[in-house]
Design a protein around this motif. Structure first.
Motif, mmCIF file in Angstrom:
data_model
loop_
_atom_site.group_PDB
_atom_site.id
_atom_site.type_symbol
_atom_site.label_atom_id
_atom_site.label_comp_id
_atom_site.label_asym_id
_atom_site.label_seq_id
_atom_site.Cartn_x
_atom_site.Cartn_y
_atom_site.Cartn_z
ATOM 1 N N THR A 115 116.103 39.496 19.777
ATOM 2 C CA THR A 115 115.958 40.816 19.148
ATOM 3 C C THR A 115 115.696 41.906 20.174
ATOM 4 O O THR A 115 115.873 43.078 19.878
ATOM 5 N N LEU A 173 115.241 40.447 12.456
ATOM 6 C CA LEU A 173 116.067 41.505 13.039
ATOM 7 C C LEU A 173 117.353 40.942 13.632
ATOM 8 O O LEU A 173 117.378 39.819 14.125
ATOM 9 N N HIS A 186 118.291 50.340 19.645
ATOM 10 C CA HIS A 186 117.628 51.499 19.062
ATOM 11 C C HIS A 186 116.649 52.170 20.010
ATOM 12 O O HIS A 186 115.902 53.044 19.615
ATOM 13 N N TYR A 225 118.619 44.255 18.422
ATOM 14 C CA TYR A 225 118.275 45.413 17.600
ATOM 15 C C TYR A 225 117.334 46.371 18.321
ATOM 16 O O TYR A 225 117.529 47.584 18.284
#
Length: 162
Positions: free
Chosen positions: A92, A134, A142, A138
């Motif tokens: 993640t 997630l 972001h 991710y």
């Protein structure tokens, strides 16, 4: 499903890789099903043992055997579970040390009978569940903090699907 479970056991000591959501959740499901079956057998064996004791027979050997099997299965799953949790969090975009921080906070929050600490523990468990759900990369995508944010290191997948 069986392929992911095979990777779960084969990579029990590999922490410097990543695991996809399927690689994480299929072994969790299989382990849950195995434990449900074992506990169901334990409940049946416990009922028959209590029934036998009430009728004057002494037959508790199968219950002890099932308890030993459940304990052995749980102990055998400790290291693979830690490894796959670390790999899932690395996938993640978080560091594997997040697992250690989570467990230390869990111990701290559950060591007291305070309702406030129990509420914080529940919130902490929900946060960890969300992190484990997630999608891959991710947190990197972001722009959140990540151990690989500055030098963008490519972490290999254990299945070689990169």
């Amino acid at each position: 499903m069986f392929e992911a479970y095979k990777y779960y056991w084969q990579n029990a000591f590999k922490y410097r890789a990543v695991s996809s959501r399927a690689d994480f959740w299929w072994p969790v499901l299989v382990n849950f099903i195995i434990l449900v079956i074992l506990y169901f057998l334990l409940a049946i064996a416990g009922y028959t043992t209590v029934s036998a004791i009430m009728h004057g027979y002494n037959s508790g050997g199968f219950v002890v055997f099932l308890l030993f099997i459940i304990a052995a299965f749980a102990v055998a799953n400790i290291l693979p579970a830690i490894a796959i949790c670390v790999r899932r969090l690395r996938d993640t975009g978080l560091t594997g040390w997040t697992v250690l921080v989570y467990w230390l906070l869990s111990i701290l929050f559950s060591s007291n009978n305070s309702s406030i600490l129990n509420s914080l523990l529940a919130i902490l468990e929900i946060i960890m569940l969300v992190l484990l759900c997630l999608p891959s990369g991710y947190i990197n995508k972001h722009g959140w903090w990540s151990p690989n944010y500055t030098n963008d290191v490519k972490i290999p997948s254990l299945q070689g699907k990169d």
